[in-house]
Design a protein around this motif. Structure first.
Motif, PDB file in Angstrom:
ATOM      1  N   ARG A 362       0.847  -1.179   0.000  1.00 49.26           N
ATOM      2  CA  ARG A 362       0.000   0.000   0.000  1.00 49.26           C
ATOM      3  C   ARG A 362       0.881   1.228   0.000  1.00 49.26           C
ATOM      4  NH1 ARG A 362      -4.370  -2.046   2.729  1.00 49.26           N
ATOM      5  NH2 ARG A 362      -5.688  -0.360   2.022  1.00 49.26           N
ATOM      6  N   PRO A 363       0.712   2.103  -0.992  1.00 52.38           N
ATOM      7  CA  PRO A 363       1.530   3.310  -0.996  1.00 52.38           C
ATOM      8  C   PRO A 363       0.992   4.324   0.006  1.00 52.38           C
ATOM      9  CG  PRO A 363       0.080   3.262  -2.891  1.00 52.38           C
ATOM     10  CD  PRO A 363      -0.195   2.008  -2.112  1.00 52.38           C
TER      11      PRO A 363
ATOM     12  N   MET B   1      -8.710   4.728  -5.177  1.00 52.88           N
ATOM     13  CA  MET B   1      -8.384   4.947  -6.582  1.00 52.88           C
ATOM     14  C   MET B   1      -6.955   5.450  -6.728  1.00 52.88           C
ATOM     15  SD  MET B   1      -9.593   4.812  -9.711  1.00 52.88           S
ATOM     16  CE  MET B   1      -8.824   5.282 -11.243  1.00 52.88           C
ATOM     17  N   ALA B   2      -6.545   6.393  -5.830  1.00 55.36           N
ATOM     18  CA  ALA B   2      -5.191   6.936  -5.920  1.00 55.36           C
ATOM     19  C   ALA B   2      -4.165   5.842  -5.686  1.00 55.36           C
ATOM     20  CB  ALA B   2      -5.012   8.059  -4.903  1.00 55.36           C
ATOM     21  N   SER B   3      -4.444   4.979  -4.716  1.00 51.58           N
ATOM     22  CA  SER B   3      -3.483   3.918  -4.420  1.00 51.58           C
ATOM     23  C   SER B   3      -3.432   2.938  -5.574  1.00 51.58           C
ATOM     24  CB  SER B   3      -3.882   3.223  -3.117  1.00 51.58           C
ATOM     25  OG  SER B   3      -4.486   1.992  -3.358  1.00 51.58           O
ATOM     26  N   TYR B   4      -4.593   2.709  -6.193  1.00 53.24           N
ATOM     27  CA  TYR B   4      -4.656   1.830  -7.363  1.00 53.24           C
ATOM     28  C   TYR B   4      -3.800   2.400  -8.494  1.00 53.24           C
ATOM     29  CZ  TYR B   4      -6.774  -0.299 -11.524  1.00 53.24           C
ATOM     30  OH  TYR B   4      -6.988  -0.929 -12.711  1.00 53.24           O
ATOM     31  N   ALA B   5      -3.955   3.716  -8.765  1.00 56.55           N
ATOM     32  CA  ALA B   5      -3.214   4.359  -9.845  1.00 56.55           C
ATOM     33  C   ALA B   5      -1.717   4.309  -9.575  1.00 56.55           C
ATOM     34  CB  ALA B   5      -3.685   5.804 -10.013  1.00 56.55           C
ATOM     35  N   LEU B   6      -1.342   4.577  -8.325  1.00 57.45           N
ATOM     36  CA  LEU B   6       0.083   4.554  -7.969  1.00 57.45           C
ATOM     37  C   LEU B   6       0.660   3.164  -8.163  1.00 57.45           C
ATOM     38  CD1 LEU B   6       0.564   6.796  -4.823  1.00 57.45           C
ATOM     39  CD2 LEU B   6       1.726   6.960  -7.020  1.00 57.45           C
ATOM     40  N   ARG B   7      -0.123   2.145  -7.764  1.00 56.31           N
ATOM     41  CA  ARG B   7       0.359   0.771  -7.926  1.00 56.31           C
ATOM     42  C   ARG B   7       0.588   0.443  -9.393  1.00 56.31           C
ATOM     43  NH1 ARG B   7      -3.353  -1.007  -4.123  1.00 56.31           N
ATOM     44  NH2 ARG B   7      -4.696  -1.801  -5.766  1.00 56.31           N
ATOM     45  N   ARG B   8      -0.377   0.841 -10.238  1.00 54.80           N
ATOM     46  CA  ARG B   8      -0.223   0.553 -11.674  1.00 54.80           C
ATOM     47  C   ARG B   8       1.000   1.272 -12.228  1.00 54.80           C
ATOM     48  NH1 ARG B   8      -2.067  -3.729 -11.595  1.00 54.80           N
ATOM     49  NH2 ARG B   8      -1.423  -3.781 -13.749  1.00 54.80           N
ATOM     50  N   LEU B   9       1.191   2.521 -11.816  1.00 56.32           N
ATOM     51  CA  LEU B   9       2.333   3.301 -12.295  1.00 56.32           C
ATOM     52  C   LEU B   9       3.635   2.613 -11.893  1.00 56.32           C
ATOM     53  CD1 LEU B   9       3.077   5.939 -13.737  1.00 56.32           C
ATOM     54  CD2 LEU B   9       3.267   7.013 -11.508  1.00 56.32           C
ATOM     55  N   GLY B  10       3.681   2.144 -10.647  1.00 54.38           N
ATOM     56  CA  GLY B  10       4.874   1.432 -10.174  1.00 54.38           C
ATOM     57  C   GLY B  10       5.163   0.232 -11.047  1.00 54.38           C
ATOM     58  N   ASN B 308     -15.038   0.810 -13.581  1.00 52.26           N
ATOM     59  CA  ASN B 308     -15.476  -0.217 -12.658  1.00 52.26           C
ATOM     60  C   ASN B 308     -15.618   0.361 -11.253  1.00 52.26           C
ATOM     61  OD1 ASN B 308     -15.918  -2.440 -11.120  1.00 52.26           O
ATOM     62  ND2 ASN B 308     -14.395  -3.701 -12.155  1.00 52.26           N
ATOM     63  N   PRO B 309     -16.851   0.536 -10.778  1.00 56.42           N
ATOM     64  CA  PRO B 309     -17.044   1.171  -9.471  1.00 56.42           C
ATOM     65  C   PRO B 309     -16.436   0.383  -8.322  1.00 56.42           C
ATOM     66  CG  PRO B 309     -19.117   0.330 -10.339  1.00 56.42           C
ATOM     67  CD  PRO B 309     -18.113   0.208 -11.428  1.00 56.42           C
ATOM     68  N   ARG B 310     -16.231  -0.934  -8.513  1.00 52.17           N
ATOM     69  CA  ARG B 310     -15.629  -1.707  -7.440  1.00 52.17           C
ATOM     70  C   ARG B 310     -14.214  -1.224  -7.146  1.00 52.17           C
ATOM     71  NH1 ARG B 310     -18.324  -6.721  -6.589  1.00 52.17           N
ATOM     72  NH2 ARG B 310     -20.118  -6.630  -7.935  1.00 52.17           N
ATOM     73  N   ILE B 311     -13.531  -0.737  -8.190  1.00 54.47           N
ATOM     74  CA  ILE B 311     -12.181  -0.225  -7.979  1.00 54.47           C
ATOM     75  C   ILE B 311     -12.240   1.249  -7.609  1.00 54.47           C
ATOM     76  CG2 ILE B 311      -9.993   0.259  -9.116  1.00 54.47           C
ATOM     77  CD1 ILE B 311     -10.318  -2.317 -10.636  1.00 54.47           C
ATOM     78  N   ARG B 312     -13.161   1.969  -8.284  1.00 51.56           N
ATOM     79  CA  ARG B 312     -13.230   3.406  -8.040  1.00 51.56           C
ATOM     80  C   ARG B 312     -13.654   3.695  -6.603  1.00 51.56           C
ATOM     81  NH1 ARG B 312     -16.697   4.763 -12.144  1.00 51.56           N
ATOM     82  NH2 ARG B 312     -18.448   5.051 -10.767  1.00 51.56           N
ATOM     83  N   HIS B 313     -14.644   2.934  -6.116  1.00 47.54           N
ATOM     84  CA  HIS B 313     -15.132   3.141  -4.750  1.00 47.54           C
ATOM     85  C   HIS B 313     -14.912   1.847  -3.978  1.00 47.54           C
ATOM     86  CE1 HIS B 313     -17.264   6.766  -6.049  1.00 47.54           C
ATOM     87  NE2 HIS B 313     -17.451   6.086  -7.148  1.00 47.54           N
TER      88      HIS B 313
END
Lengths: 681, 318
Positions: A362-363, B1-10, B308-313
């Protein structure tokens, strides 16, 4: 009687090759509630489908569906759509898939109002929030802005009822609205529907397989069998004095909330419903009817009046006696006396990692630079469970979905490895077994699953499926295998010719019999039955429960009988354990638990099953109770000072009865010092 | 969502780092040596050694990689050996021309492909479904350059309607410029339409059979509302992911199409570099293509998250 809200005449629904609904006729008065009860495949949902025109292109519908003076079957598509959602609301079985996952809940409730009443979207949204509050949802605004995946099953069904009622229809069609829900949630939804019926003066067409549910909500009931109404009357009359043999059988095969002796059996209906019934050749139920005589198959049966307002499709309905009670086999075996433990679980614990691998990193944005931390989330499905099962004993395990009962069953068989604690089988630690010892354990401990559709390999014939364990454990020489397979089939009362059939050629009950035969092939001493009858119809369920009881007596089997249905568990078990969120909250004999439940959760389950007193609201804050009693957040008697801080342990009440509750007076007396010491003065 | 985006970027950064290493090592495994290529006929053991020292080719491999990577990150892609010009401006020009091709093709695939899929899914088993299927399979059944050749034959050789090769000049007017794009874009589109329309068809069909669509119909919503507002947003979720994956496929297609239509883009530059064993050009071109592919997938993941709202929320509301 032209003031009927809904009047159906000669409704017939045909599919290629079969008739789903045949000559059905009934009336529904404004404000009335009619239940339609039948097993799966009886055609009851096709009636709702015909009203809603949702049956698909292959269905041929004939007859008349007069609703508010107009025949729905003769309306144009557009006119029919103007009735749906506006004058007729519908709620279906599975709330988990009935909401659009991509759209907010509030919008889905508001949509029919915008469409049918021309409401402004913002105004409709306000109405939606009011409706949600009407459904007993406290944080209605928050729920309206949530997406479906953020809500529990009961919550979803409430929002679906709200959407169905949004335009204040005069008729609400409910197609198995509570079947997919837990008993406590079911009880709440039924109470909600009863209240709405009073407040909104809406008529209900309630379709269900469950007679008990219909009793709680409806004025009259129609019993449907093989595409026909076989009985129609007031709920009280039909359920108290059923006239048609099928209704009698259906009522008799329902397990009651009463402790049963070891020798007692449920009354079952033999055979199965014909898939393509031919009523012109005689009574469709004659083949399964204990009262049948040659005249029954002489010609078509018609509905005859047995009493004012009570009709049955049986020419001898007025003269019939009670459904025959199944003779108790042998002498009464008396109460079971446990011997040395066969299975012994010791503080068994299983936790699952919900978030792991890449997703667990988790970031966080501390100190300007993104940092990644490994934070897997642990959830304990089974949390410190100690149980014993003696040889020949049936331990019933009851609880709601998600309480960990299936996980416990799998741990007992080492289909899952436990995180902590141990399972002993015949004195040996199952966790340490390997090689031939493990194989010997597998041979002696087997499982029967709930889902009869997927637990048999569709590519193997019944004979091949039953031979697998024989080969695997080296139990029969190749020449003897066929004979052994036939013995196994005989054991579960299937004809030997079924050896050559494939799973898709069997009915649900027959498949479960094959699954039981497969579990018994290795001559086990212990079988985990994981919801073995939950997917089956009532009449079939009774036959399977009886079969399991017979096999127990014949081979001295011990069962861990897992079910969400307290009545089924009480019927077959010697002892019952009630499970809630990974922990056992009460154990005892069925008689003790049913007559004198001590844990608030057991009382809640019992009340929900019998629908007596108000029940506690379920809440889904999983984190709560981690440090104290798991049930505290739902408990009406919670004492924060102790319930939130200390995990209650199981304490004996009588020799077989134990309860894990800080507030139980008798259990407290026994261990008085521990309990009172924790309560501040 | 922010953590999801950061993970993908990583994830994307890790892939790019690994790819740069692979590209570097692969080009080093080639038989040609940079110094030998520069020197050509003047190559003697002494001059070779001197130039290798000057270029840093005698350093340990990891140090060479580090120097190369550092230069790359600073935008210095080195000097083309064959063209004897800096790689970067050449590459950017070609990249821009290819991007126009790819984006035009992508836009058409996304709109026409999804529309075809929706039509086929709604009229399942009827003639629009069969028509879409046949059209889609014709497109996917042969390699992309085949349709390129057919189109050239029809529109250029027979009817003389469109130019067959090269690139237009904006100073000659937009019409002329666009006329050069039409055939390559159509050719690129044909192969991808099948993929997208088939996928949209099956996910549309699945959504139309779902419970919530039955419920929406039972509420008396007109069919077009059921399709567009209820089924389509859910049907689009898998399509979006596949569209981005197809973008990678498109980059592969571009190499062939640019060759067929003699279009001076990145693909043609790469082929040129490979034929002439121009190592710096090759490395830069491959790395650029990789980066585009990774970024397209990153875009897909983010779009998927938004759709996908499951990821967004995340969590439950109770």
């Amino acid at each position: 009687m032209n003031d009927a809200l809904l009047e159906i005449r000669n409704l017939t629904v045909r599919y290629p090759g079969t008739t789903a609904v045949r000559d059905v006729a009934f009336q529904l008065q404004p404000g009335e509630a009619l239940g339609i009860v039948g097993e799966s495949g009886s055609g009851k949902s096709s009636i709702a489908g015909a009203i809603l025109k949702s049956l698909g292109a292959s269905a041929r519908i004939a007859g008349e569906i007069a609703f508010e003076g107009r025949d729905l079957l003769r309306l144009s598509r557009a006119d029919h759509r103007a009735v749906l959602g506006r004058r007729i609301g519908a709620v279906f079985q599975d709330p988990f898939t009935a909401l659009n996952p991509a759209r907010r809940v509030g919008g889905q409730i508001a949509e029919p109002m915008v469409r049918h009443l021309g409401a402004e979207p913002a105004h409709a949204m306000q109405r939606a929030i009011v409706l949600l509050r009407d459904m007993g949802i406290h944080r209605a605004e928050e729920v309206a802005h949530a997406f479906p995946h953020q809500l529990s099953g009961g919550m979803k069904q409430r929002t679906l009822i709200a959407a169905a009622l949004a335009c204040e229809p005069s008729l609400l069609i409910l197609d198995e609205p509570t079947t997919a829900l837990d008993v406590t949630v079911e009880a709440q939804i039924l109470r909600l529907l009863a209240r709405l019926r009073q407040q909104k003066r809406v008529s209900l067409l309630f379709i269900s397989h469950n007679l008990g549910v219909v009793r709680r909500l409806c004025d009259s009931v129609a019993v449907m069998y093989a595409s026909q109404f076989v009985e129609l009357g007031r709920v009280g009359d039909v359920l108290e004095q059923p006239a048609h043999p099928y209704s009698k059988g259906l009522l008799a095969s329902r397990p009651s909330l009463r402790a049963a002796s070891r020798g007692s059996r449920l009354s079952a209906i033999q055979g199965q419903m014909p898939s393509a019934p031919r009523p012109e050749a005689g009574c469709v139920f004659a083949a399964r009817c204990p009262f049948a005589e040659p005249r029954c198959t002489g010609g078509e049966q018609s509905l005859i009046l047995t009493a004012p307002g009570h009709a049955a499709r049986c020419w001898k309905a007025k003269t019939l006696g009670d459904w025959p009670r199944l003779a108790v086999e042998g002498t009464d075996l008396g109460e079971f006396r446990p011997g040395n433990a066969l299975v012994n679980t010791n503080r068994l614990r299983k936790s699952f990692t919900m978030r792991r691998g890449m997703a667990a990193w988790r970031p966080s944005l501390a100190n300007r630079w993104p940092r990644f931390r490994y934070q897997p989330t642990q959830v304990a499905a089974v949390d410190g469970v100690s149980l014993t099962i003696s040889p020949g004993e049936v331990l019933g395990l009851v609880g709601e979905s998600g309480c960990g009962k299936s996980t416990l069953g799998r741990l007992a068989l080492r289909l899952l490895n436990c995180t902590d604690g141990s399972v002993e089988f015949d004195g040996a630690d199952v966790g340490r077994l390997s090689g031939t010892d493990l194989s010997a354990f597998r041979k002696q401990a087997q499982i029967v699953f709930q889902n009869v559709g997927s637990s048999l390999n569709p590519r193997l014939s019944v004979g091949e499926a039953l031979e697998r364990p024989l080969v695997l454990f080296g139990l029969a020489k190749p020449r003897e295998r066929r004979q052994r397979v036939e013995e196994l089939l005989e054991m579960v009362r299937l004809p030997a010719s079924y050896r050559l059939r494939y799973p898709h050629q069997l009915s649900g009950g027959e498949r479960q019999r094959v699954a039981i035969a497969r579990a018994l092939a290795s001559e086990p001493r212990f079988v985990v039955c994981d919801e073995p009858v939950s997917a089956l119809d009532v009449s079939v369920q009774a036959a399977i429960v009886n079969l399991l009881a017979d096999l127990r007596d014949r081979f001295g089997l011990a069962y861990l009988f897992i079910s969400h249905d307290l009545a089924v568990v009480a019927q077959i078990s010697d002892r019952v354990a009630v499970m809630y969120r990974g922990r056992i909250c009460e154990t005892g004999t069925p008689a003790e638990l049913l007559a004198a439940p001590r844990h608030p959760y057991t009382r809640l389950l019992l009340a929900a099953a019998a629908d007596e007193s108000p029940t506690a609201e379920p809440s889904a804050d999983i984190g709560a109770g981690a440090t104290g009693c798991t049930f505290a957040s739902r408990c009406p008697r919670r004492l924060p000072s102790i319930c939130d801080t200390t995990v209650p342990t199981l304490r004996p009440v009588t020799s077989a009865h134990a309860v894990a509750c800080h507030l139980d007076p008798i259990a407290k007396q026994q261990c008085g010092t521990i309990a009172t010491a924790s309560i501040p003065p | 969502m922010a953590s999801y985006a950061l993970r993908r970027l990583g994830t994307v950064l890790v892939i790019l780092a690994v790819m740069s290493l692979l590209v570097f090592l692969a080009t080093h495994a080639l038989p040609a040596s940079t110094a030998a290529m520069i020197l050509g006929q003047y190559s003697t053991p002494e001059t070779l050694a001197a130039l290798e020292h000057k270029l840093g080719l005698d350093l340990p491999l990891w140090l060479q990689y580090w120097n190369w990577l550092r230069a790359m990150l600073h935008g210095d892609m080195g000097q083309s050996l064959v063209m004897e010009r800096p790689v970067a401006p050449m590459l950017w020009d070609a990249f821009g021309r290819s991007a126009i091709l790819a984006l035009c093709a992508m836009a058409i695939v996304a709109t026409v492909g999804v529309a075809m899929g929706v039509v086929a899914g709604v009229w399942r088993g009827r003639w629009p479904d069969h028509a879409v299927s046949i059209f889609a399979y014709l497109g996917i059944a042969v390699p992309e350059f085949y349709w390129g050749l057919v189109l050239i034959l029809v529109f250029c050789s027979t009817f003389h309607l469109l130019p067959s090769s090269g690139i237009g000049n904006l100073s000659d007017g937009v019409g002329s410029y666009v006329s050069y794009l039409i055939l390559p874009v159509i050719t690129l589109t044909l192969t991808l339409l099948a993929h997208v329309s088939r996928l949209t068809r099956s996910s549309m069909a699945e959504q139309l059979d779902s419970m919530y669509v039955k419920v929406a119909r039972a509420r008396g919503l007109p069919e077009h509302v059921v399709i567009v507002r209820h089924a389509l947003p859910n049907a689009m979720v898998p399509t979006i992911t596949v569209l981005a994956q197809d973008f990678g496929f498109l980059i592969g297609g571009i190499v062939a199409i640019e060759t067929v239509f003699a279009y001076p883009g990145l693909g043609r530059l790469l082929i040129f570099a490979l034929q002439r064993q121009d190592l710096p050009l090759m490395q830069a071109a491959i790395l650029t293509l990789t980066a585009v592919f990774c970024l397209a997938n990153l875009g897909a993941d983010l779009l998927y998250g938004i759709a996908n709202p499951r990821i967004r929320h995340g969590g439950a509301v109770e």
